[in-house]
Design a protein around this motif. Structure first.
Motif, PDB file in Angstrom:
ATOM      1  N   VAL A 261       0.796  -0.935   0.084  1.00 13.83           N
ATOM      2  CA  VAL A 261      -0.323   0.034  -0.265  1.00 13.83           C
ATOM      3  C   VAL A 261       1.252   1.594   0.528  1.00 13.83           C
ATOM      4  N   GLU A 262       1.780   0.947   0.832  1.00 10.43           N
ATOM      5  CA  GLU A 262       2.741   2.194   0.939  1.00 10.43           C
ATOM      6  C   GLU A 262       3.824   2.250  -0.695  1.00 10.43           C
ATOM      7  N   GLU A 264       2.227   1.929  -3.550  1.00  7.68           N
ATOM      8  CA  GLU A 264       1.344   2.629  -4.349  1.00  7.68           C
ATOM      9  C   GLU A 264       1.111   3.731  -4.600  1.00  7.68           C
ATOM     10  N   GLU A 265       0.801   4.387  -2.640  1.00  7.88           N
ATOM     11  CA  GLU A 265       0.636   5.386  -2.307  1.00  7.88           C
ATOM     12  C   GLU A 265       1.608   6.440  -3.131  1.00  7.88           C
ATOM     13  N   GLU A 266       3.239   6.000  -3.281  1.00  7.21           N
ATOM     14  CA  GLU A 266       3.762   6.797  -3.585  1.00  7.21           C
ATOM     15  C   GLU A 266       4.486   6.158  -5.129  1.00  7.21           C
ATOM     16  N   ARG A 268       1.552   7.151  -6.602  1.00  9.26           N
ATOM     17  CA  ARG A 268       0.529   8.000  -6.736  1.00  9.26           C
ATOM     18  C   ARG A 268       1.204   9.185  -6.585  1.00  9.26           C
ATOM     19  N   GLU A 269       1.557   9.772  -5.356  1.00  4.50           N
ATOM     20  CA  GLU A 269       2.563  10.670  -5.425  1.00  4.50           C
ATOM     21  C   GLU A 269       3.605  11.377  -6.593  1.00  4.50           C
ATOM     22  N   ARG A 401      11.571   8.622  -2.330  1.00  2.00           N
ATOM     23  CA  ARG A 401      10.777   8.245  -1.229  1.00  2.00           C
ATOM     24  C   ARG A 401      10.001   9.827  -0.526  1.00  2.00           C
ATOM     25  N   SER A 408       3.425  14.647  -0.519  1.00  2.00           N
ATOM     26  CA  SER A 408       2.156  14.614   0.035  1.00  2.00           C
ATOM     27  C   SER A 408       1.791  15.742   0.853  1.00  2.00           C
TER      28      SER A 408
END
Length: 422
Positions: A261-262, A264-266, A268-269, A401, A408
């Motif tokens: 999940v982390e 995927e969020e990375e 997207r950002e 990262r 974010s």
């Protein structure tokens, strides 16, 4: 077997004699030495080949019990489809040929830019010099004034026609297109070679490679007539040299394949940063380069045309003053404009900005394609994909990262660009 039986009986008889002698007399020390009969090794040498052949037969029988799928895993080369390999090699040969074609044509078009610029500037300076000499000898009786006027006007008209053609095709931009195509085809060539070397190619790999070759052909065409890219588009769009990604899988898989999940969020950002900062910045720069190129494209032929008109009206009593200015200043300013436009390769700069914007668009689509894929096995491995994105942006994994975390946290106020490479 008889030799072995004799040895065992001899051992038993020796042991019984030793025990009886020890019980009868404890004071006497008895040294008993056991002598084994010599075994002939000639018979063993004849048995070894038979044993080895039997072992080989057993191994062959055991291997035949292994399912075909496991056999292919132990030896991947056994699963190569000859037809698929032949098709991949055909595509590889075509890609190698295209690399050489784009490389040679790119050098040719770069030479066009240098030669045409030198020739046009030489013609323009010569026409300007003739116009200046003609304006200086207007009052000299018997001077070849008409010859100088006609020669200057003719040279100005020739320079104007050559400039119109040069501004239409933009040789510096054409050369940059071929350089980009050669680089992308070399990348595709390396990708196909790697796929052949370390994996088991399938028909889908063949179709994918074929689509990539054709997409590059559409993005950077070789011919000029009919299919040449528009050099002055109404709107600046990123270059697109990759085929449209089609994902049809709808099943879910429990194996995350390196994704979390982390991560995927990375990703997207990272998409948001590339969209807001990098791609938008190169689109803006491309628009500025396009406007500059359009202005210079109009100014060059206009100035040489005015120079031709001024040269034609030299020594005319009512128009002599402004004709001298146009005949001399028009050519001088045209030389400066041409040097800025084609010597500075403004068209190449515009194409470079357009290609850079296309690179970031390709990265966005690649990330989105993986995130939208619900089957994790159909995605690229998450850890490998993160490393690839970091390398493409010229960053380490920790820096990548940090960029995602900063995006974010700051939202649309982020100031740092996603790419450090260009």
């Amino acid at each position: 077997m008889s030799i072995v039986n004799q040895a065992s009986s001899f051992l038993c008889s020796s042991a019984s004699s030793i025990s009886s002698s020890s019980s009868s007399s404890h004071r006497d020390l008895t040294r008993a030495s056991i002598h084994f009969p010599k075994i002939k090794t000639n018979n063993l040498s004849t048995l070894i080949p038979k044993i080895q052949s039997n072992i080989g037969l057993v191994e062959e029988m055991e291997f035949s019990r292994i399912p075909p799928k496991k056999q292919n895993q132990n030896n991947p080369k056994m699963s190569h489809d000859p037809e698929v390999m032949e098709k991949l090699y055909v595509i590889l040969e075509a890609v190698s040929d295209r690399v050489e074609m784009h490389k040679n044509i790119g050098e040719q078009r770069n030479n066009w830019n240098s030669l045409l610029l030198t020739s046009i500037n030489t013609i323009t300076v010569t026409a300007t010099t003739m116009a200046g000499i003609a304006s200086a000898i207007t009052s000299v009786p018997g001077a070849p004034l008409e010859a100088l006027k006609l020669s200057s006007s003719f040279l100005y008209l020739a320079a104007t026609g050559m400039l119109i053609i040069m501004n239409k095709i933009q040789p510096s931009q054409l050369a940059e297109e071929q350089r980009n195509a050669a680089r992308l085809l070399k990348q595709l060539e390396s990708e196909i070679k790697t796929k052949i070397a370390i994996s088991n190619p399938s028909l889908s790999d063949v179709n994918d490679a074929m689509e990539k070759v054709l997409a590059i052909d559409r993005a950077y065409p070789l011919p000029l007539l009919g299919v040449m890219l528009e050099k002055f588009p109404a709107k600046v769009e990123p270059a697109v040299w990759w085929p449209e990604k089609r994902r049809t899988s709808s099943k879910r898989c429990h194996d995350k394949n390196g994704w979390s999940v982390e991560l995927e969020e990375e990703m997207r950002e990272i998409i948001r940063v590339l969209e807001i900062k990098d791609k938008d910045d190169y689109i803006t720069l491309g628009e500025k380069a396009l406007k500059l190129n359009k202005g210079l494209t109009i100014a060059g032929p206009l100035l040489t045309g005015l120079g031709a008109i001024g040269s034609a009206f030299l020594a005319s009593s009512p128009h002599n003053s402004w004709a001298m200015v146009l005949g001399v200043m028009g050519g001088a300013m045209a030389s400066v404009v041409n040097t800025i436009q084609h010597g500075g390769q403004v068209g190449m700069v515009f194409e470079m900005y357009r290609s850079n914007a296309g690179f970031f668009k390709m990265m966005e689509e690649s990330i989105e394609s993986n995130l939208k894929e619900r089957d994790f096995d159909s995605r690229e491995n998450g850890e490998v994909f993160e490393m690839k994105v970091a390398l493409q942006l010229g960053r380490s994994l920790s820096e990548l990262r940090d960029v995602a975390a900063s995006s974010s946290r700051l939202g649309s106020d982020i100031e740092e660009f996603g790419s450090k490479l260009f």
